[in-house]
Design an enzyme around this catalytic site. Structure first.
Site, PDB file in Angstrom:
ATOM      1  N   CYS A 259       1.685 -25.274 -45.722  1.00  0.00           N
ATOM      2  CA  CYS A 259       2.375 -26.464 -45.186  1.00  0.00           C
ATOM      3  C   CYS A 259       2.706 -27.306 -46.403  1.00  0.00           C
ATOM      4  CB  CYS A 259       1.470 -27.205 -44.219  1.00  0.00           C
ATOM      5  SG  CYS A 259       1.200 -26.298 -42.695  1.00  0.00           S
ATOM      6  N   LYS A 265       1.190 -30.314 -53.999  1.00  0.00           N
ATOM      7  CA  LYS A 265       0.190 -29.287 -54.329  1.00  0.00           C
ATOM      8  C   LYS A 265       0.861 -27.995 -54.776  1.00  0.00           C
ATOM      9  CE  LYS A 265      -3.143 -31.434 -51.229  1.00  0.00           C
ATOM     10  NZ  LYS A 265      -2.244 -32.328 -50.495  1.00  0.00           N
ATOM     11  N   ASP A 311       8.032 -21.500 -39.803  1.00  0.00           N
ATOM     12  CA  ASP A 311       6.751 -21.844 -39.190  1.00  0.00           C
ATOM     13  C   ASP A 311       5.650 -21.022 -39.866  1.00  0.00           C
ATOM     14  OD1 ASP A 311       4.602 -22.341 -37.583  1.00  0.00           O
ATOM     15  OD2 ASP A 311       5.549 -21.701 -35.711  1.00  0.00           O
ATOM     16  N   CYS A 383      -5.920 -34.625 -44.544  1.00  0.00           N
ATOM     17  CA  CYS A 383      -6.152 -35.973 -45.098  1.00  0.00           C
ATOM     18  C   CYS A 383      -6.599 -36.866 -43.943  1.00  0.00           C
ATOM     19  CB  CYS A 383      -4.904 -36.526 -45.802  1.00  0.00           C
ATOM     20  SG  CYS A 383      -3.399 -36.472 -44.816  1.00  0.00           S
TER      21      CYS A 383
HETATM   22  C1  LIG Z   1      -0.049 -32.767 -45.026  1.00  0.00           C
HETATM   23  S1  LIG Z   1       1.634 -32.367 -45.208  1.00  0.00           S
HETATM   24  C2  LIG Z   1       1.585 -31.302 -46.602  1.00  0.00           C
HETATM   25  C3  LIG Z   1       1.533 -32.009 -47.939  1.00  0.00           C
HETATM   26  C4  LIG Z   1       1.759 -31.061 -49.097  1.00  0.00           C
HETATM   27  N1  LIG Z   1       0.838 -29.948 -49.085  1.00  0.00           N
HETATM   28  C5  LIG Z   1       1.674 -31.746 -50.436  1.00  0.00           C
HETATM   29  O1  LIG Z   1       0.618 -31.740 -51.074  1.00  0.00           O
HETATM   30  O2  LIG Z   1       2.677 -32.309 -50.882  1.00  0.00           O
HETATM   31  C6  LIG Z   1       1.871 -31.231 -43.909  1.00  0.00           C
HETATM   32  C7  LIG Z   1       3.237 -30.574 -43.893  1.00  0.00           C
HETATM   33  O3  LIG Z   1       3.184 -29.508 -42.964  1.00  0.00           O
HETATM   34  C8  LIG Z   1       4.448 -29.373 -42.361  1.00  0.00           C
HETATM   35  N2  LIG Z   1       4.255 -28.546 -41.158  1.00  0.00           N
HETATM   36  C9  LIG Z   1       3.842 -28.930 -39.923  1.00  0.00           C
HETATM   37  N3  LIG Z   1       3.738 -27.884 -39.100  1.00  0.00           N
HETATM   38  C10 LIG Z   1       4.092 -26.776 -39.828  1.00  0.00           C
HETATM   39  C11 LIG Z   1       4.211 -25.405 -39.524  1.00  0.00           C
HETATM   40  N4  LIG Z   1       3.904 -24.923 -38.314  1.00  0.00           N
HETATM   41  N5  LIG Z   1       4.606 -24.576 -40.507  1.00  0.00           N
HETATM   42  C12 LIG Z   1       4.914 -25.041 -41.747  1.00  0.00           C
HETATM   43  N6  LIG Z   1       4.838 -26.350 -42.081  1.00  0.00           N
HETATM   44  C13 LIG Z   1       4.419 -27.208 -41.133  1.00  0.00           C
HETATM   45  C14 LIG Z   1       4.874 -30.798 -42.139  1.00  0.00           C
HETATM   46  O4  LIG Z   1       6.278 -30.900 -41.967  1.00  0.00           O
HETATM   47  C15 LIG Z   1       4.387 -31.458 -43.428  1.00  0.00           C
HETATM   48  O5  LIG Z   1       5.400 -31.448 -44.401  1.00  0.00           O
END
Ligand SMILES: C[S@@+](CC[C@H](N)C(=O)[O-])C[C@H]1O[C@@H](n2cnc3c(N)ncnc32)[C@H](O)[C@@H]1O
Length: 447
Positions: A259, A265, A311, A383
Site C-alpha cells: 500500500c 517508504k 488492489d 499508523c
Molecule cells: C498508510 S497509506 C501508505 C503510506 C505509504 N506506505 C508511505 O509510507 O508513503 C495507505 C495507502 O494504501 C492505499 N490502499 C488502500 N487500500 C488499498 C488496496 N486494497 N490496495 C492497494 N493500496 C491500497 C491507500 O490509497 C493509501 O495510499
C-alpha cells in the site's frame, strides 16, 4: 511567515473559510483546501495557499473550542459560510498569530469581499469583538469540557483511554500540538553527521532523533530544506522510518510495498538495499506521487521498481511466480497515531470506521500471506493507536496461521511494537526514536 511577503490576511481567511465549510461537510482538510483554492480564485499571491493552509490547520486544532465559543457568543447558529469565516478568524485569535485588531479588521474585509458573507460583516465584527472582551473569563470554562481540552469527539477520547489508560492524556495532549518536522537522511547520498553539519553551517537548528532521523527545531517549507530537491533528505516521521528498517530487505531480494502511496517508504526501501521492488497502490492519483518521490531520490538507480496501480488484495494480478522475500503492508487505517499531522482525523472518522478498517486490513493480510516465500518476512504496519487495528489484528492473524512466526522487534518479551506518539526531551542514544508519531508494527516470518 515574513509579514512583508505574506498575502493579505483577508484573502487567506477567505480561502481557509471555504475549506472549513467543506471540512465540516465531511471532506478531508487537504482536499478541502485544494477545492477552496480553486473555488475562491482569491488572487495569484505565491504564498496564499500556504497561508490559507496554516489558518485552516490552526482552526482545526481548535475545532471543538471554536464550536463551543460560537455557540456561546452567537444568539443563534450562523449559516455555514458565515460560521466558517467566523471560525477561522476565531482560530487566529485563539492561537494569537496576529494582532487582535488585524484579525478582526481582515475578517470583516473578507466578509465584505464574498457575496455569501457580505450581509453578515457586522455580525462577524460583533462576534469577534465579543470574544476579545470575554475570552479571559470564557476560555477556562470552555476548556473544562474534555472534547474542547483535547479537541476530539467523546467516542474518540473514550477509545484512546480504554486502549491506553496510563498514557492516554499525554498522547491526546501531544496530538493537539503542531507536529515536528522530521527528515530521513538518504544514506546513499550523505550521513546524519554530515547533514547535521550542513544544517549548522546554514544556521538551521536540528538534532538527531532516530537512526537516520533529523528533526528541525523550526518547521520550514520543503523548498527551504537544504538538499531536499536533490533527494539528500525526505520528510518522514522517525516512527515511520522504522518500518523499512524492521523489514530488513537485503541486496537482491524481491520486495513488495503493498500500500505504497505517497511512496515515502518505497523510496526508503530503495535507499537501504539494491532490491527488486513492486509498489502497489489502489488510488491512481496517489500512485503518481510515488513516481515523483522516486524520481527526486533517484531510487531507480538502486532498485528495479515497478509502480503498479491496483488492489494489493489481488496479488495474482501482479506478483512474480516465486513470490516475495519481503512484504511491507502499510495498511489503510484510522490514522489515529498521526492526529497532530492531520487534526481533521478525529472529526472525520465515525466509530464504525474502526471495525470496517480492521476488516480491510485483515483481508489484505490474508491475501498477501500466500505470495510470501518460505522464510520470507511480512511487516504489518498501521499508523494507529487503536488495538483493533494493531495488537488484536496481529494476534488474530498469528492465531489462524500455523506457518506464521512473530519475530520480536525489540529486546523485551512482546512480539509486537505499539509506539504511542511521543517527544522525549533527552537526546537520542540509539534504539527507538525520541520524537515520533503513533504506529503499530508486527513482523511475521513464514516457517
Ligand atoms: C498508510 S497509506 C501508505 C503510506 C505509504 N506506505 C508511505 O509510507 O508513503 C495507505 C495507502 O494504501 C492505499 N490502499 C488502500 N487500500 C488499498 C488496496 N486494497 N490496495 C492497494 N493500496 C491500497 C491507500 O490509497 C493509501 O495510499
Amino acid at each position: 511567515m515574513n509579514e512583508a511577503c505574506a498575502p493579505p490576511l483577508a484573502d487567506a481567511l477567505r480561502v481557509a473559510a471555504h475549506a472549513w465549510a467543506r471540512l465540516r461537510a465531511g471532506t478531508s482538510l487537504d482536499r478541502a483546501l485544494e477545492a477552496a483554492r480553486q473555488a475562491t480564485a482569491a488572487g495569484p499571491h505565491p504564498r496564499l495557499a500556504a497561508a490559507a493552509q496554516d489558518i485552516a490547520y490552526t482552526a482545526t486544532r481548535h475545532l471543538a473550542l471554536i464550536d463551543a465559543a460560537i455557540a456561546r457568543l452567537a444568539a443563534r447558529p450562523p449559516d455555514a459560510a458565515v460560521g466558517a469565516l467566523a471560525a477561522v478568524a476565531l482560530g487566529q485569535l485563539v492561537a494569537q498569530r496576529h494582532a487582535d485588531y488585524a484579525v478582526v479588521d481582515q475578517a470583516v474585509a473578507a466578509a465584505k469581499a464574498d457575496a455569501s458573507t457580505r450581509a453578515a460583516a457586522g455580525f462577524i465584527n460583533a462576534l469577534l469583538r465579543r470574544w476579545l472582551r470575554e475570552r479571559d473569563a470564557c476560555l477556562p470554562e470552555l476548556l473544562r469540557a474534555d472534547e474542547v481540552r483535547f479537541n476530539a469527539p467523546r467516542w474518540w477520547l473514550e477509545r484512546v483511554r480504554a486502549a491506553h489508560p496510563q498514557r492516554a492524556d499525554a498522547v491526546l495532549d501531544l496530538q493537539r500540538r503542531p507536529p515536528p518536522l522530521t527528515l530521513r537522511v538518504n544514506r546513499r547520498r550523505t550521513t546524519v553527521a554530515a547533514y547535521l553539519d550542513r544544517l549548522a553551517q546554514d544556521g538551521i537548528a536540528a538534532e538527531q532523533v532516530g537512526a537516520a532521523a533529523v528533526r528541525l527545531r523550526t518547521p520550514r517549507p520543503v523548498d527551504a530544506i537544504p538538499g531536499f530537491a536533490q533527494g539528500d533528505v525526505s520528510v518522514q516521521d522517525a516512527g515511520a522510518q522504522l518500518a523499512a528498517q524492521f523489514l530488513g530487505a537485503r541486496d537482491g531480494m524481491r520486495v513488495l510495498d503493498a500500500c505504497a502511496a505517497p511512496g515515502g517508504k518505497t523510496a526508503q526501501l530503495a535507499e537501504l538495499a539494491d532490491i527488486e521492488l513492486d509498489a502497489v497502490e489502489i488510488d491512481r492519483a496517489r500512485a503518481a506521487r510515488i513516481e515523483s518521490n522516486l524520481a527526486r531520490t533517484a531510487a531507480h538507480a538502486h532498485a528495479r521498481i515497478r509502480v503498479i496501480v491496483g488492489d494489493a488484495a489481488q496479488p495474482q494480478s501482479y506478483a512474480p511466480a516465486g513470490g516475495y522475500d519481503r512484504i511491507l503492508l502499510d495498511a489503510p487505517c484510522t490514522a489515529s497515531g498521526i492526529v497532530r499531522r492531520h487534526p481533521d482525523i478525529p472529526w472525520l472518522r465515525r466509530p464504525d470506521d474502526v471495525a470496517q478498517l480492521a476488516t480491510l486490513q485483515s483481508r489484505l493480510l490474508e491475501a498477501l500471506w500466500p505470495v510470501l516465500s518460505r522464510a520470507g518476512r511480512l511487516l504489518y504496519v498501521v499508523c494507529s493507536v487503536f488495538p483493533e487495528e494493531g495488537e488484536r489484528q496481529a494476534r488474530q492473524f498469528a492465531a489462524c496461521r500455523a506457518d506464521a512466526r512473530a519475530v520480536p522487534l525489540t529486546a523485551g518479551a512482546e512480539p509486537f511494537l505499539q509506539l504511542l506518539p511521543d517527544e522525549v526531551a533527552q537526546p537520542w542514544r540509539g534504539g527507538t526514536p525520541t520524537v515520533h508519531d503513533g504506529f503499530f508494527f508486527a513482523l511475521f516470518e513464514k516457517t
